[in-house]
Structures are given as C-alpha cells and as structure tokens.
Design a protein around this motif. Structure first.
Motif, mmCIF file in Angstrom:
data_model
loop_
_atom_site.group_PDB
_atom_site.id
_atom_site.type_symbol
_atom_site.label_atom_id
_atom_site.label_comp_id
_atom_site.label_asym_id
_atom_site.label_seq_id
_atom_site.Cartn_x
_atom_site.Cartn_y
_atom_site.Cartn_z
ATOM 1 N N ALA A 1 51.288 32.122 42.950
ATOM 2 C CA ALA A 1 52.404 33.168 43.446
ATOM 3 C C ALA A 1 53.321 33.026 42.019
ATOM 4 C CB ALA A 1 53.160 32.544 44.562
ATOM 5 N N GLY A 2 53.689 34.385 41.690
ATOM 6 C CA GLY A 2 54.461 34.456 40.487
ATOM 7 C C GLY A 2 53.652 34.613 39.042
ATOM 8 N N ALA A 3 52.252 34.489 39.386
ATOM 9 C CA ALA A 3 51.466 34.507 37.869
ATOM 10 C C ALA A 3 51.648 35.621 37.162
ATOM 11 C CB ALA A 3 50.179 34.027 38.161
ATOM 12 N N TYR A 4 52.207 36.847 37.813
ATOM 13 C CA TYR A 4 51.876 38.103 37.160
ATOM 14 C C TYR A 4 53.025 38.172 36.087
ATOM 15 C CZ TYR A 4 55.571 39.739 40.441
ATOM 16 O OH TYR A 4 56.679 39.630 41.346
ATOM 17 N N GLU B 1 38.543 23.860 31.115
ATOM 18 C CA GLU B 1 38.885 25.112 31.242
ATOM 19 C C GLU B 1 40.080 25.466 32.157
ATOM 20 O OE1 GLU B 1 38.196 27.801 28.912
ATOM 21 O OE2 GLU B 1 36.734 26.873 27.951
ATOM 22 N N LEU B 2 41.072 26.268 32.002
ATOM 23 C CA LEU B 2 41.902 26.793 32.764
ATOM 24 C C LEU B 2 42.069 28.167 32.933
ATOM 25 C CD1 LEU B 2 44.340 26.223 35.196
ATOM 26 C CD2 LEU B 2 45.903 26.394 32.968
ATOM 27 N N VAL B 3 41.561 28.891 34.154
ATOM 28 C CA VAL B 3 41.778 30.247 34.332
ATOM 29 C C VAL B 3 42.851 30.575 35.364
ATOM 30 C CG1 VAL B 3 40.330 32.365 35.430
ATOM 31 C CG2 VAL B 3 39.170 30.596 33.689
ATOM 32 N N PHE B 4 43.537 31.631 35.340
ATOM 33 C CA PHE B 4 44.595 31.792 36.257
ATOM 34 C C PHE B 4 44.769 33.233 36.330
ATOM 35 C CE2 PHE B 4 46.693 31.501 32.046
ATOM 36 C CZ PHE B 4 47.624 32.697 32.223
ATOM 37 N N SER B 5 45.384 33.657 37.653
ATOM 38 C CA SER B 5 45.678 34.893 38.151
ATOM 39 C C SER B 5 46.379 34.846 39.237
ATOM 40 C CB SER B 5 44.373 35.825 38.483
ATOM 41 O OG SER B 5 44.871 37.204 38.644
ATOM 42 N N SER B 6 47.046 35.850 39.842
ATOM 43 C CA SER B 6 47.929 36.000 40.898
ATOM 44 C C SER B 6 47.093 35.625 42.039
ATOM 45 C CB SER B 6 48.483 37.218 41.288
ATOM 46 O OG SER B 6 47.618 38.245 41.679
ATOM 47 N N ASP B 7 47.915 34.977 42.956
ATOM 48 C CA ASP B 7 47.487 34.362 44.266
ATOM 49 C C ASP B 7 47.027 35.614 45.169
ATOM 50 O OD1 ASP B 7 49.810 35.277 44.792
ATOM 51 O OD2 ASP B 7 50.305 34.163 46.380
ATOM 52 N N LEU B 8 47.506 36.690 45.043
ATOM 53 C CA LEU B 8 46.836 38.050 45.467
ATOM 54 C C LEU B 8 45.452 38.537 45.064
ATOM 55 C CD1 LEU B 8 50.100 40.437 45.434
ATOM 56 C CD2 LEU B 8 48.627 39.365 47.653
ATOM 57 N N ASN C 1 37.820 48.806 42.475
ATOM 58 C CA ASN C 1 37.084 49.128 40.906
ATOM 59 C C ASN C 1 37.778 48.354 40.112
ATOM 60 O OD1 ASN C 1 35.719 51.532 42.085
ATOM 61 N ND2 ASN C 1 37.414 52.725 41.952
ATOM 62 N N SER C 2 37.986 46.923 40.606
ATOM 63 C CA SER C 2 38.250 45.544 39.741
ATOM 64 C C SER C 2 39.890 45.679 39.369
ATOM 65 C CB SER C 2 37.592 45.643 38.498
ATOM 66 O OG SER C 2 36.163 45.352 38.753
ATOM 67 N N LYS C 3 40.544 46.691 40.080
ATOM 68 C CA LYS C 3 42.062 46.903 39.815
ATOM 69 C C LYS C 3 42.805 46.329 41.063
ATOM 70 C CE LYS C 3 45.800 49.923 38.817
ATOM 71 N NZ LYS C 3 46.088 51.474 38.723
ATOM 72 N N VAL C 4 43.843 45.580 40.911
ATOM 73 C CA VAL C 4 44.609 45.045 41.913
ATOM 74 C C VAL C 4 45.891 45.720 42.056
ATOM 75 C CG1 VAL C 4 46.069 42.871 42.753
ATOM 76 C CG2 VAL C 4 43.807 42.739 41.780
ATOM 77 N N THR C 5 46.289 46.382 43.051
ATOM 78 C CA THR C 5 47.621 47.037 43.341
ATOM 79 C C THR C 5 48.420 46.188 44.314
ATOM 80 O OG1 THR C 5 46.641 49.238 42.784
ATOM 81 C CG2 THR C 5 48.759 49.009 43.729
ATOM 82 N N GLN C 6 49.573 46.039 43.873
ATOM 83 C CA GLN C 6 50.374 44.772 44.741
ATOM 84 C C GLN C 6 51.466 45.631 45.417
ATOM 85 O OE1 GLN C 6 51.763 41.225 42.902
ATOM 86 N NE2 GLN C 6 53.727 41.424 44.359
ATOM 87 N N TYR C 7 51.801 45.477 46.850
ATOM 88 C CA TYR C 7 52.783 46.083 47.273
ATOM 89 C C TYR C 7 53.756 44.942 47.841
ATOM 90 C CZ TYR C 7 50.021 50.179 47.033
ATOM 91 O OH TYR C 7 49.271 51.175 46.776
ATOM 92 N N GLY C 8 55.124 44.742 47.621
ATOM 93 C CA GLY C 8 55.870 43.833 48.174
ATOM 94 C C GLY C 8 55.624 42.496 47.275
ATOM 95 N N GLY C 9 56.075 41.444 48.124
ATOM 96 C CA GLY C 9 55.897 40.246 47.032
ATOM 97 C C GLY C 9 56.769 39.849 46.081
ATOM 98 N N TYR C 10 58.028 40.512 45.998
ATOM 99 C CA TYR C 10 59.091 40.400 44.903
ATOM 100 C C TYR C 10 60.070 39.117 45.072
ATOM 101 C CZ TYR C 10 57.379 45.120 44.404
ATOM 102 O OH TYR C 10 56.575 46.381 44.260
ATOM 103 N N GLY C 11 59.579 38.384 45.769
ATOM 104 C CA GLY C 11 60.195 36.997 45.969
ATOM 105 C C GLY C 11 61.471 36.908 46.982
ATOM 106 N N PHE C 12 61.874 35.818 47.276
ATOM 107 C CA PHE C 12 62.995 35.564 48.117
ATOM 108 C C PHE C 12 64.252 36.254 48.011
ATOM 109 C CE2 PHE C 12 66.383 32.321 50.005
ATOM 110 C CZ PHE C 12 65.849 32.668 51.018
ATOM 111 N N GLN C 13 64.723 36.305 46.654
ATOM 112 C CA GLN C 13 65.915 37.057 46.339
ATOM 113 C C GLN C 13 65.917 38.551 46.651
ATOM 114 O OE1 GLN C 13 68.551 35.266 46.056
ATOM 115 N NE2 GLN C 13 67.622 33.390 45.651
ATOM 116 N N LEU C 14 64.874 39.024 46.376
ATOM 117 C CA LEU C 14 64.683 40.652 46.279
ATOM 118 C C LEU C 14 63.723 41.251 47.073
ATOM 119 C CD1 LEU C 14 65.091 41.080 42.488
ATOM 120 C CD2 LEU C 14 66.710 41.310 43.810
ATOM 121 N N GLY C 15 62.965 40.424 47.955
ATOM 122 C CA GLY C 15 62.004 41.015 49.013
ATOM 123 C C GLY C 15 61.713 40.270 49.994
#
Length: 303
Positions: free
Chosen positions: A85-88, A105-112, A141-155
């Motif tokens: 969460a928050g990795a973006y 090795e360390l690979v990372f991305s968003s939890d989504l 097509n290998s692309k992630v589009t996020q909706y919401g998930g803006y954190g406790f303060q804003l969403g």
C-alpha cells in the motif's frame, strides 16, 4: 504456477502483501509450491516508512522459519517481491530503492498490482478491496488503473478505518445530544474504554487507521437495529457500488472482491455488481512472485 527456474536468482521466492494493518509473506520454491508463511506489522510504505520495512523483514523471516529453514542460511538466495500500500508514491519508491535489505533481489509494486495479478492469474481483470483501506483497480493490457485508495485522510470510503471514524464522529454527536437517538456513543465508548467525550477524543485523536478499523465489525452488527449505524453502512455501500461500476465500465472482465471486510459488505452490493464477482485464482503473494518472475526474466532475456 510453475515458476521460471532461474539459477541466477536461486530457488527461493517470497511474495509479500503489505497493507495498513499487517503484511503477509509466503515462501515459494522455483516450481511455485508454497513452503511457508509469515506475518508482520503495518506495511503501508507511504504512511509507515521504516516501520513498513521492518514489518516486511519480519514477515519474510517468519515465512522462512515456517518452512523449516534458517534465514541466515538462505537470505542471500531470496528473491522478495512486495506489493505494498502506498508504493505508487515517489517518496515510497525512493525509500524502497535505498533500502539496504539482505535479499538477493527486491522487486516491489503497489498492493493493487499484485492483488490483480494474483486474483486473475496474471490475466486482465478487476479487483475491489475493502480492508483497513479501500480501492479498486483494473489490469488491462499490462496497465493498472486505480480508483480510490487515496488514504485515510483524503479517501478510503467504506474501509474499516472510514467506518470506525464515522462511528466515532456520530458517537460524539449522540453524546452531545445532537445526533439521532443511537447506541453508538454507548458502544464506541465501551469499545475504547472511555467514559467521556473528551476521553474518546484523547484516545483517538492521533490514532492510526487500523485503530479505527477495529470497530468496523461491531458497526455492521449494530446496523441491523440501529438507524445511525445503518446510515453509515448505507453510505459506504453506495460508494462501493459506484466504485465497482466505475472500474467495470465498458468491460466484460471479472471482478474479484477481497479484503478483510469483503464478506461483511457482500450483502450490500447491488445485484448487477454481485453478478460480476468471481473467486480469486490466487492470493496477492502469488501475484507478487509472478510479477518478479516476469520482470527478472524480462531483464535476463534482454541482456
């Protein structure tokens, strides 16, 4: 999943799913067989920073121990892939890239991203998650589009943290005899062991999202008979239905609905949304390792 055997990286792969309350790690061999699991503390990298890094390390070590192995013997052979969460956010990326971790090795991305890959086995699809936070995302097509998930303060509407915060706000109104007649003040004050409104404010004023989220299961129970609690749940359900419809628009893709509160929310979803829900093929830890396999194999073949 039969993983790509890559001698450069060894035979041990760890997938990590890091959220706002805890993170989970799962150790796999090169054939995709699960060897052990571990749990660590909060791992929202944007909110918790160094604590999140410590939580990841704890969860990985626990997974290795659960597999009957010694971390000190295999740490230099581990490929760890974390969906956090928050990795973006750029600040999170910088922190992770600077981390002096003990892994090969360390690979990372968003939890989504990793949740999407796991839920749909690497194929296109949609996920909606309601736990401590909330969000939806589409993989196409290998692309992630996020909706919401803006954190406790804003969403994070309809999340456990949002539900707990809304309950506390309404409870304070009831205590001041400004809100509707409700059991929320009695229930919230007892839950947090506070006898006065000022005591509750003191208790929750600097609380983390996970502390608010602890009350969410009780709110669903109260909503069966308490109008004020039911109104909060109704507002959250409205948001989730909107969120799902936005993520599913113009597509025939399946929806995987997951997270700690998914079961509680399921009866409140519109029939049109519920009809699109399918069970996840794999967990986010699997998705994280799938991501690492794809990235590292791509790097190797391009050299």
């Amino acid at each position: 999943m039969e993983m790509t055997q890559n001698l450069k990286y060894g035979e041990y792969w760890v997938g990590v799913d890091g959220g706002g309350t805890k993170c989970r790690a799962e150790l796999f061999n090169e054939f995709g067989e699960s060897l052990g699991q571990g749990v660590g503390g909060p791992a929202n990298i944007a909110r918790h920073g160094q604590l999140a890094l410590s939580s990841i390390l704890t969860a990985v070590k626990d997974a290795v121990t659960d597999a009957g192995l010694k971390f000190s013997d295999i740490s230099s052979e581990l490929v760890v892939s974390a969906g956090l969460a928050g990795a973006y956010l750029e600040s999170s990326t910088a922190l992770l890239e600077q981390w002096q971790h003990p892994f090969a090795e360390l690979v990372f991305s968003s939890d989504l991203h990793t949740a999407l890959l796991g839920a749909h086995g690497g194929e296109d699809g949609v996920v909606m998650i309601t736990g401590t936070g909330s969000c939806a995302a589409v993989l196409q097509n290998s692309k992630v589009t996020q909706y919401g998930g803006y954190g406790f303060q804003l969403g994070d509407q309809a999340s456990g943290a949002w539900l707990g915060q809304m309950a506390a706000r309404q409870a304070l109104l009831v205590a001041d005899e400004l809100g509707h007649d409700s059991l929320l003040w009695q229930e919230v004050s007892q839950f947090y062991n506070c006898s006065t409104p000022s005591g509750l404010v003191e208790r929750l004023n600097n609380a983390l999202p996970g502390e608010f989220a602890r009350f969410a299961p009780r709110l669903f129970e109260l909503a069966k008979d308490d109008a004020a609690a039911a109104a909060i749940v109704k507002e959250g359900a409205g948001y989730l239905n909107e969120l799902a419809n936005r993520a599913l628009i113009n597509s025939n893709m399946n929806l995987v609905f997951s997270g700690g509160l998914a079961t509680a929310w399921r009866p409140y979803l519109a029939k049109s949304v519920a009809a699109r829900i399918k069970p996840a093929l794999h967990g986010p830890e699997w998705g994280a390792v799938y991501l690492a396999q794809q990235q590292l194999t791509s790097v190797d073949t391009s050299v």
